[in-house]
Structure formats: C-alpha cells, structure tokens
Design a protein around this motif. Structure first.
Motif, PDB file in Angstrom:
ATOM      1  N   TYR A 241      12.512 -40.892  -4.591  1.00  0.00           N
ATOM      2  CA  TYR A 241      13.342 -39.752  -4.632  1.00  0.00           C
ATOM      3  C   TYR A 241      14.650 -40.444  -4.977  1.00  0.00           C
ATOM      4  N   GLU A 242      14.830 -41.711  -4.740  1.00  0.00           N
ATOM      5  CA  GLU A 242      16.198 -42.123  -5.169  1.00  0.00           C
ATOM      6  C   GLU A 242      16.300 -42.242  -6.592  1.00  0.00           C
ATOM      7  N   ARG A 243      15.048 -42.424  -7.214  1.00  0.00           N
ATOM      8  CA  ARG A 243      15.192 -42.897  -8.592  1.00  0.00           C
ATOM      9  C   ARG A 243      15.457 -41.428  -9.416  1.00  0.00           C
ATOM     10  N   ALA A 244      15.440 -40.161  -8.802  1.00  0.00           N
ATOM     11  CA  ALA A 244      15.762 -38.978  -9.353  1.00  0.00           C
ATOM     12  C   ALA A 244      17.284 -38.849  -9.637  1.00  0.00           C
ATOM     13  N   THR A 245      17.760 -37.992 -10.685  1.00  0.00           N
ATOM     14  CA  THR A 245      19.033 -37.581 -10.995  1.00  0.00           C
ATOM     15  C   THR A 245      19.121 -36.448 -10.028  1.00  0.00           C
ATOM     16  N   PRO A 246      20.605 -35.993  -9.835  1.00  0.00           N
ATOM     17  CA  PRO A 246      20.816 -34.667  -9.006  1.00  0.00           C
ATOM     18  C   PRO A 246      19.794 -33.509  -9.776  1.00  0.00           C
ATOM     19  N   ALA A 247      19.829 -33.508 -11.071  1.00  0.00           N
ATOM     20  CA  ALA A 247      19.259 -32.116 -11.649  1.00  0.00           C
ATOM     21  C   ALA A 247      17.949 -32.321 -11.355  1.00  0.00           C
ATOM     22  N   GLU A 248      17.333 -33.792 -11.289  1.00  0.00           N
ATOM     23  CA  GLU A 248      15.899 -33.835 -11.128  1.00  0.00           C
ATOM     24  C   GLU A 248      15.601 -33.387  -9.723  1.00  0.00           C
ATOM     25  N   ARG A 249      16.373 -34.040  -8.784  1.00  0.00           N
ATOM     26  CA  ARG A 249      16.019 -33.618  -7.210  1.00  0.00           C
ATOM     27  C   ARG A 249      16.212 -32.115  -6.956  1.00  0.00           C
TER      28      ARG A 249
ATOM     29  N   ALA B  31      13.076 -27.577  -5.624  1.00  0.00           N
ATOM     30  CA  ALA B  31      12.408 -25.991  -6.148  1.00  0.00           C
ATOM     31  C   ALA B  31      10.868 -26.166  -6.122  1.00  0.00           C
ATOM     32  N   MET B  32      10.298 -27.321  -6.400  1.00  0.00           N
ATOM     33  CA  MET B  32       8.738 -27.259  -6.417  1.00  0.00           C
ATOM     34  C   MET B  32       8.286 -27.250  -4.866  1.00  0.00           C
ATOM     35  N   ALA B  33       8.995 -28.058  -4.093  1.00  0.00           N
ATOM     36  CA  ALA B  33       8.770 -28.056  -2.539  1.00  0.00           C
ATOM     37  C   ALA B  33       9.030 -26.917  -2.011  1.00  0.00           C
ATOM     38  N   GLU B  34       9.954 -25.811  -2.168  1.00  0.00           N
ATOM     39  CA  GLU B  34      10.152 -24.563  -1.693  1.00  0.00           C
ATOM     40  C   GLU B  34       8.991 -23.574  -2.056  1.00  0.00           C
ATOM     41  N   LEU B  35       8.744 -23.977  -3.544  1.00  0.00           N
ATOM     42  CA  LEU B  35       7.462 -22.708  -3.979  1.00  0.00           C
ATOM     43  C   LEU B  35       6.288 -23.098  -3.199  1.00  0.00           C
ATOM     44  N   THR B  36       6.081 -24.413  -3.113  1.00  0.00           N
ATOM     45  CA  THR B  36       4.681 -24.888  -2.647  1.00  0.00           C
ATOM     46  C   THR B  36       4.697 -24.787  -1.002  1.00  0.00           C
TER      47      THR B  36
ATOM     48  N   ALA C 220      14.969 -31.994 -17.484  1.00  0.00           N
ATOM     49  CA  ALA C 220      14.777 -32.595 -15.979  1.00  0.00           C
ATOM     50  C   ALA C 220      13.191 -32.947 -15.576  1.00  0.00           C
ATOM     51  N   ARG C 221      12.231 -31.893 -15.957  1.00  0.00           N
ATOM     52  CA  ARG C 221      10.911 -31.939 -16.089  1.00  0.00           C
ATOM     53  C   ARG C 221      10.447 -33.212 -16.589  1.00  0.00           C
ATOM     54  N   ASP C 222      10.900 -33.336 -18.131  1.00  0.00           N
ATOM     55  CA  ASP C 222      10.043 -34.564 -18.697  1.00  0.00           C
ATOM     56  C   ASP C 222      10.468 -35.750 -18.348  1.00  0.00           C
ATOM     57  N   SER C 223      11.661 -35.727 -17.748  1.00  0.00           N
ATOM     58  CA  SER C 223      12.020 -37.069 -17.223  1.00  0.00           C
ATOM     59  C   SER C 223      11.361 -37.527 -16.065  1.00  0.00           C
ATOM     60  N   LEU C 224      11.167 -36.184 -15.195  1.00  0.00           N
ATOM     61  CA  LEU C 224      10.333 -36.459 -13.868  1.00  0.00           C
ATOM     62  C   LEU C 224       9.115 -37.070 -14.008  1.00  0.00           C
ATOM     63  N   ILE C 225       8.375 -36.367 -15.274  1.00  0.00           N
ATOM     64  CA  ILE C 225       7.004 -36.844 -15.775  1.00  0.00           C
ATOM     65  C   ILE C 225       7.371 -38.391 -16.135  1.00  0.00           C
TER      66      ILE C 225
ATOM     67  N   ILE D  53       6.175 -36.431 -11.069  1.00  0.00           N
ATOM     68  CA  ILE D  53       5.306 -35.155 -11.358  1.00  0.00           C
ATOM     69  C   ILE D  53       4.355 -35.549 -12.443  1.00  0.00           C
ATOM     70  N   PHE D  54       3.353 -34.429 -12.640  1.00  0.00           N
ATOM     71  CA  PHE D  54       2.480 -34.476 -13.840  1.00  0.00           C
ATOM     72  C   PHE D  54       2.135 -32.925 -14.136  1.00  0.00           C
ATOM     73  N   SER D  55       1.781 -32.874 -15.410  1.00  0.00           N
ATOM     74  CA  SER D  55       1.223 -31.637 -15.676  1.00  0.00           C
ATOM     75  C   SER D  55      -0.251 -31.270 -15.262  1.00  0.00           C
ATOM     76  N   ALA D  56      -0.405 -30.572 -14.096  1.00  0.00           N
ATOM     77  CA  ALA D  56      -1.596 -30.482 -13.716  1.00  0.00           C
ATOM     78  C   ALA D  56      -2.640 -29.632 -14.622  1.00  0.00           C
ATOM     79  N   GLU D  57      -2.041 -28.677 -15.290  1.00  0.00           N
ATOM     80  CA  GLU D  57      -2.474 -27.702 -16.392  1.00  0.00           C
ATOM     81  C   GLU D  57      -1.362 -27.229 -17.133  1.00  0.00           C
ATOM     82  N   ARG D  58      -1.700 -26.385 -18.217  1.00  0.00           N
ATOM     83  CA  ARG D  58      -0.473 -25.842 -18.864  1.00  0.00           C
ATOM     84  C   ARG D  58       0.194 -24.850 -18.230  1.00  0.00           C
ATOM     85  N   GLY D  59       1.575 -25.085 -18.272  1.00  0.00           N
ATOM     86  CA  GLY D  59       2.369 -24.216 -17.467  1.00  0.00           C
ATOM     87  C   GLY D  59       2.557 -24.592 -16.096  1.00  0.00           C
TER      88      GLY D  59
END
Length: 399
Positions: free
Chosen positions: A319-327, A332-337, A364-369, A374-380
């Motif tokens: 988590y420390e490696r992520a920027t504020p925008a990435e965090r 948001a991912m954590a809240e949705l799941t 932010a998404r591309d940088s996290l990948i 994170i990874f793209s589990a499937e399209r979208g």
C-alpha cells in the motif's frame, strides 16, 4: 511452545508449507524433464496465481529438481523497466557451471562461456565509456559473432541453442526459471517467446518455467500470438482443506507436538487456504501456545499478532508504494467488493463510485497494474493481486 523450535518461522529448515498440495505440479515437471532429456517435444511451463499462493517457493523446488537430475538450471526475478540481459546472463552462467562439472571437453564449455559473455556485454550501450560498462564476471574472452548482434531476439536464439547443445553433450538439458515474469519488458518477452518457439522446433533440451500474476497469459499472448502453443499454463491457487491441514500438521509433528482439530478449523478460517497466511497464523499460534497441543484458543490469542505482522509486511508494504490517487482507486475497489471477495470490480463501477469519468482513472489503474497491485481479471474488470487486500483496506480506511 518453544519459539526457537517454531517450524513456521522463516528459515526454520523444514519443507515450507507453501509446497503442500503441489504434488501434481511437481510430478508433471518431473515428466517434462524426462521427456525433454530424451529429445521428445514438450512445452515450457507457466505458473500463474495471486500473491501468497507459493509460486516462488514452488519455482525454487522445480529448480532443485532440475539440478538433482543433472540439468543446468538458473533462476531470475524480473523487475519492471529492467532489461533481461544482465539477470539472464547471471542465471545461465550458473546453469553452465552446473553442466561444466559433468562435461569432459573444457574447450566446449569455454566456447559457450565466451558466447554468454559476448551476450552479456551487450547489456551496456555501445557508446558507454569503458569504466561504465558492466562486466559479467565470466573469466574467458568473449566469442565474436555469436549472440552479440544487439538484437535480443537473434541473440537469445543463438545463446539458448549453444547452452542447450552443451547440456545435450551430457545427456541432460537446461531449465531457465523466471519469477515475476509479467514484469519482463515487452521487447524482451517477445524475444523470449520467439527463442522458445525456435528451440521447440529444433527439439533442443531447453525449458523455460515462468511464474507470475494471473494476467501473465494475456501478457504473453499480446507479445506473440502463438504463445499459447509454447507454454502449458498452470493455475496455482489456495490450498484445499486437506492440504492446508497437512501444511500445519506435518511441521508440527516433526517437532513432536500436536494441534487440535478445532485449532485447524480456526487456522483455515483465518488464512483462507492461502499458504503465506497459513504460515503467518501458524507461526503466531505456535508462539502463543503455552503447552502442547496447540488449541483453538491459542489461535484466537495469536490472530491479532499475525494480522499485525501481515498488515505491515504483506499489505502495508504494498500500500505504501501507491500514490494518493492510486490509493483512492484501491479503496474504491475495496468498498465495491465489501472486502469479502477477491473477484474484483467493474472499472465502470469504480468510476461511478468515485464520481469520475473512466478515462480520468486510467493513469492510476495502469500504474497500479504496473506495480503489481491489481490485474485485469477480464475485460472491464479489475481485481487485487493480493488476497484479502480489500479487507485490509476497509479495516485501515482512515489511515
């Protein structure tokens, strides 16, 4: 229980729990080694899975298997934005040394080492000053005109061919093991696939074993359309209940200790079958147990200690490696799941949750990948590479 004897402590010396339940993969690799050594066609191997399922430990065991059978074996860990020549040179240097002890023609060994050195020296830019050029530590002159063109695809084919022929001289083969394979640069992964394809056509005894995150097959497919024919893909997942119990019971029994069935229930509930978590919770339970056997109460007492250690060393360090925008994106991912599933979330839902346009979240998404969070589990859809990461983020939402 005696903490000095803790069989789950790092470096304790026992067979790591991560290897429990991996007998099928080990047996399959043993067949690969035998088939390739006999000159029969066989695909290279790619292991995929989330963080914490034991891919790296399994990769190390496969390397040891190859060495025990007299193969040359080298292992590397790919790093983002780092070229392949340097680590690959070091890995194959080790493989050649493995073969050299069995080879009866020192001049043949020296020739291959010269080719390897020529390949390695191309890691430095041609216009770099002599003092700035990397020296691979191979004590023979570089061979001219072989694996030194500067074209990584051509050079890999020539290098792999020469190393494989050296192994063929002694009736074995060469295994190159690549951890974090999804981080190999695009040009290098393309060249690696092309070299594997070329050698598979010639029947050379050279096998690549890669390990990486779940989207590694997509990375390989984007590199070369024929990659699905080059590799056999094996998904490494969490352990089932029987294997998870074995991962705990066997190390405990080796220390002449016992653990109750209720404690095993509690450990499985806490770790979810993920080998890294099993080791963390079992280690803490051993330390917390005042006497033999380890009980469910001991697991309950130890759980906060294990979770605190995971929060710092496993979750927090990432988590420390992520920027504020990435965090913000991760939360948001954590809240949705709701932190209860590792299946991921739709990128459109993440944008809606944050009140943003999907395109604005792409950086932010591309940088996290790229950072492997994170990874793209499937399209979208996007998922965490780290099990239970969503649960951790929800528990530490205000930090």
């Amino acid at each position: 229980m005696d903490p000095v004897r803790n069989p789950f402590a790092p470096g304790a010396g026992q067979r790591p729990p991560e290897l429990a339940g991996r007998e099928k993969e080990i047996a399959a690799f043993d067949v690969v080694l035998e088939r390739v050594a006999r000159g029969r066609p066989e695909r290279s191997l790619v292991l995929t899975g989330l963080r914490g399922v034991g891919k790296t430990v399994l990769l190390g065991e496969l390397r040891s298997m190859a060495v025990r059978r007299g193969w040359g074996a080298g292992k590397i860990e790919a790093r983002p934005d780092a070229g392949l020549r340097r680590p690959l040179s070091a890995a194959l240097h080790r493989a050649v040394r493995d073969l050299a002890v069995r080879h009866r023609a020192p001049d043949r060994v020296e020739h291959v080492l010269g080719v390897l050195k020529a390949f390695a020296l191309r890691a430095s830019p041609s216009d770099s000053k002599l003092r700035d050029r990397w020296q691979p530590g191979i004590d023979v002159p570089p061979t001219q005109g072989r694996a030194d063109s500067g074209d990584i695809e051509i050079d890999l084919v020539e290098l792999f061919t020469d190393v494989a022929e050296l192994a063929q001289d002694v009736g074995t083969g060469v295994s190159l093991l690549i951890d974090e394979m999804q981080d190999v640069m695009a040009d290098d992964i393309s060249a690696l696939c092309a070299a594997c394809h070329e050698l598979s056509q010639s029947g050379a005894p050279f096998v690549v074993v890669g390990a990486g995150l779940p989207h590694l097959p997509a990375v390989l497919s984007a590199s070369k359309s024929y990659s699905e024919r080059l590799f056999r893909y094996v998904r490494i997942d969490r352990l089932d209940r029987a294997d998870a119990d074995q991962a705990v019971v066997v190390p405990v029994a080796r220390e002449d200790a016992n653990i109750t069935d209720e404690a095993l229930d509690a450990l499985y509930d806490a770790a979810g079958g993920y080998p890294y978590f099993i080791q963390a919770y079992a280690k803490a339970a051993w330390d917390a147990a005042p006497s033999n056997p380890i009980t469910a109460e001991d697991v309950g007492v130890a759980a906060p200690e294990a979770e605190a250690e995971l929060a710092v060393g496993f979750f927090g360090s990432r988590y420390e490696r992520a920027t504020p925008a990435e965090r913000e994106y991760l939360r948001a991912m954590a809240e949705l799941t709701k932190g209860k599933t590792d299946e991921g979330a739709a990128t459109a839902d993440i944008a809606g949750h944050l009140g943003r346009k999907p395109s604005s979240l792409s950086p932010a998404r591309d940088s996290l990948i790229k950072k492997g969070l994170i990874f793209s589990a499937e399209r979208g859809r996007i998922a965490f590479t780290v099990p239970h990461f969503g649960r951790y983020l929800r528990a530490h939402a205000g930090e």
